[in-house]
Design an enzyme around this catalytic site. Structure first.
Site, short mmCIF file in Angstrom:
data_model
loop_
_atom_site.label_atom_id
_atom_site.label_comp_id
_atom_site.label_asym_id
_atom_site.label_seq_id
_atom_site.Cartn_x
_atom_site.Cartn_y
_atom_site.Cartn_z
N GLU A 297 70.08 90.61 1.50
CA GLU A 297 69.24 91.69 1.69
C GLU A 297 69.40 92.17 2.88
OE1 GLU A 297 66.31 93.07 -1.14
OE2 GLU A 297 65.12 91.76 0.00
N SER B 183 67.57 98.92 -2.03
CA SER B 183 67.65 100.33 -2.42
C SER B 183 68.43 100.24 -3.81
CB SER B 183 68.08 101.33 -1.46
OG SER B 183 67.31 101.29 -0.27
N HIS C 134 61.48 86.32 1.59
CA HIS C 134 61.70 87.86 1.36
C HIS C 134 61.46 88.34 2.75
CE1 HIS C 134 61.05 92.04 0.77
NE2 HIS C 134 62.10 92.00 -0.58
N ASN D 203 61.47 92.87 -8.31
CA ASN D 203 60.32 92.37 -7.46
C ASN D 203 59.61 93.57 -7.44
OD1 ASN D 203 59.00 91.60 -5.12
ND2 ASN D 203 60.38 92.08 -3.60
N TRP D 204 58.41 93.46 -8.11
CA TRP D 204 57.48 94.36 -8.21
C TRP D 204 56.40 94.51 -6.71
CZ3 TRP D 204 55.47 93.68 -13.96
CH2 TRP D 204 56.52 94.44 -14.77
N LYS D 205 56.68 93.53 -5.91
CA LYS D 205 55.94 93.42 -4.76
C LYS D 205 54.36 93.91 -5.11
CE LYS D 205 60.03 95.08 -2.37
NZ LYS D 205 60.59 95.74 -1.26
N GLY E 119 63.73 96.36 -5.79
CA GLY E 119 62.36 96.44 -5.60
C GLY E 119 61.71 97.70 -6.32
P1 PGA Z 1 64.16 97.87 -2.75
O1 PGA Z 1 63.33 96.44 -2.56
O2 PGA Z 1 64.76 97.82 -4.21
O3 PGA Z 1 62.75 98.88 -3.07
O4 PGA Z 1 64.99 98.45 -1.60
C1 PGA Z 1 64.26 95.17 -2.51
C2 PGA Z 1 63.57 94.25 -2.20
O5 PGA Z 1 62.65 94.31 -1.05
O6 PGA Z 1 63.42 93.14 -2.58
#
Ligand code: PGA
Length: 264
Positions: free
Chosen positions: A173, A222, A101, A13-15, A243
């Site tokens: 999550e 994380s 999400h 998930n590259w956000k 992420g």
């Molecule tokens: P993160 O994000 O791996 O940076 O904690 C995960 C997510 O929000 O999909």
């Protein structure tokens, strides 16, 4: 066409972390780094931001183990929804889509019911939904983890049949564990596995044991190359949603290697 379900799954998930150019370059690097790996049973799904979906999809089109996902989509087919994107608009590029999400839930007030509706619609259109659920820091502090994930899971099931459920990927999550929320600790892997077991039990009550066992469940929050194996080696974990670490191609490939090594 819905993707055949792999045994193991890594969703990147590259956000909104990279530029357009940065996303295309990351896709190129992933393509090169993935050469020669031949992951036996694991699929990697890259979820760039909307504008780079076509370019990233094109870059990775020939890599069999990699598919493309969107980070969010609207549940209505079309209409006056400024700034939103429809399933129809992502369909030429994406075989997968993240749904519900916590960052979307927080930003847009997305409700459990809308999350479930979107998941059901995606399946009808041949796209695999990756439905995110999990408790916030506040809910955790009030000891409401079980209550929250039970409510979210039951709401999802309200829009599903046994057949549809076989096509859903669920991601547990915990919102407080997402790297952007600066967690001071991460979930104990055994606690995470316990929550996943609860999710499967809820499915089993509604649709039977087989549906519960077949359901793919990921962990998100994380994940890095250095901790992925702690989570994936727990029973009943089919992979991870990543992420921040997923924007680093080398680290992402290492994560996929670990998942593929642990999930036969
Ligand atoms: P993160 O994000 O791996 O940076 O904690 C995960 C997510 O929000 O999909």
């Amino acid at each position: 066409m819905l993707s055949n379900k792999p045994n193991g799954l890594v969703v990147a998930n590259w956000k909104m972390e990279l530029s357009y150019k940065g996303e295309v370059e990351a896709a190129k690097a992933i393509k090169n780094l993935s050469k020669g790996h031949n992951w036996a049973s694991t699929k990697l799904v890259i979820c760039p931001s909307y504008p780079s979906l076509p370019a990233v999809a094109q870059e990775l089109a020939k890599v069999e183990e990699i598919e493309i996902g969107a980070q969010h989509v609207h549940w209505e087919d079309k209409g006056a929804w400024t700034g939103e994107v429809s399933i129809n608009q992502i369909m030429p590029f994406a075989q997968w889509c993240i749904v519900g999400h916590s960052e979307q839930r927080r930003l847009t007030g997305l409700k459990d019911e809308q999350v479930s509706k979107t998941a059901a619609k995606l399946i009808q259109h041949g796209i695999t939904p990756v439905v995110c659920l999990g408790e916030t820091a506040e809910e955790r502090a009030q000891d409401k983890t079980v209550e929250t994930v039970t409510r979210q899971m039951k709401q999802l099931l309200a829009f599903m049949t046994r057949m549809l459920m076989a096509k859903v990927v669920v991601t547990y999550e915990p919102v407080w564990a997402i790297s952007a929320n600066n967690p001071v600790e991460l979930p104990d892997p055994a606690d995470m596995a316990g929550t996943m077991l609860l999710l499967r039990k809820i499915v089993s009550v509604e649709f039977g044991n087989e549906a519960a066992e077949r359901m793919m469940v990921l962990y998100g929050g994380s994940i890095k190359a250095s901790n992925v194996s702690e989570y994936v080696k727990e029973p009943g974990v089919n992979g991870v949603l990543v992420g921040s670490a997923s924007t680093q191609p080398r680290q992402l490939i290492e994560i996929v290697n670990s998942v593929d090594g642990l999930i036969a």
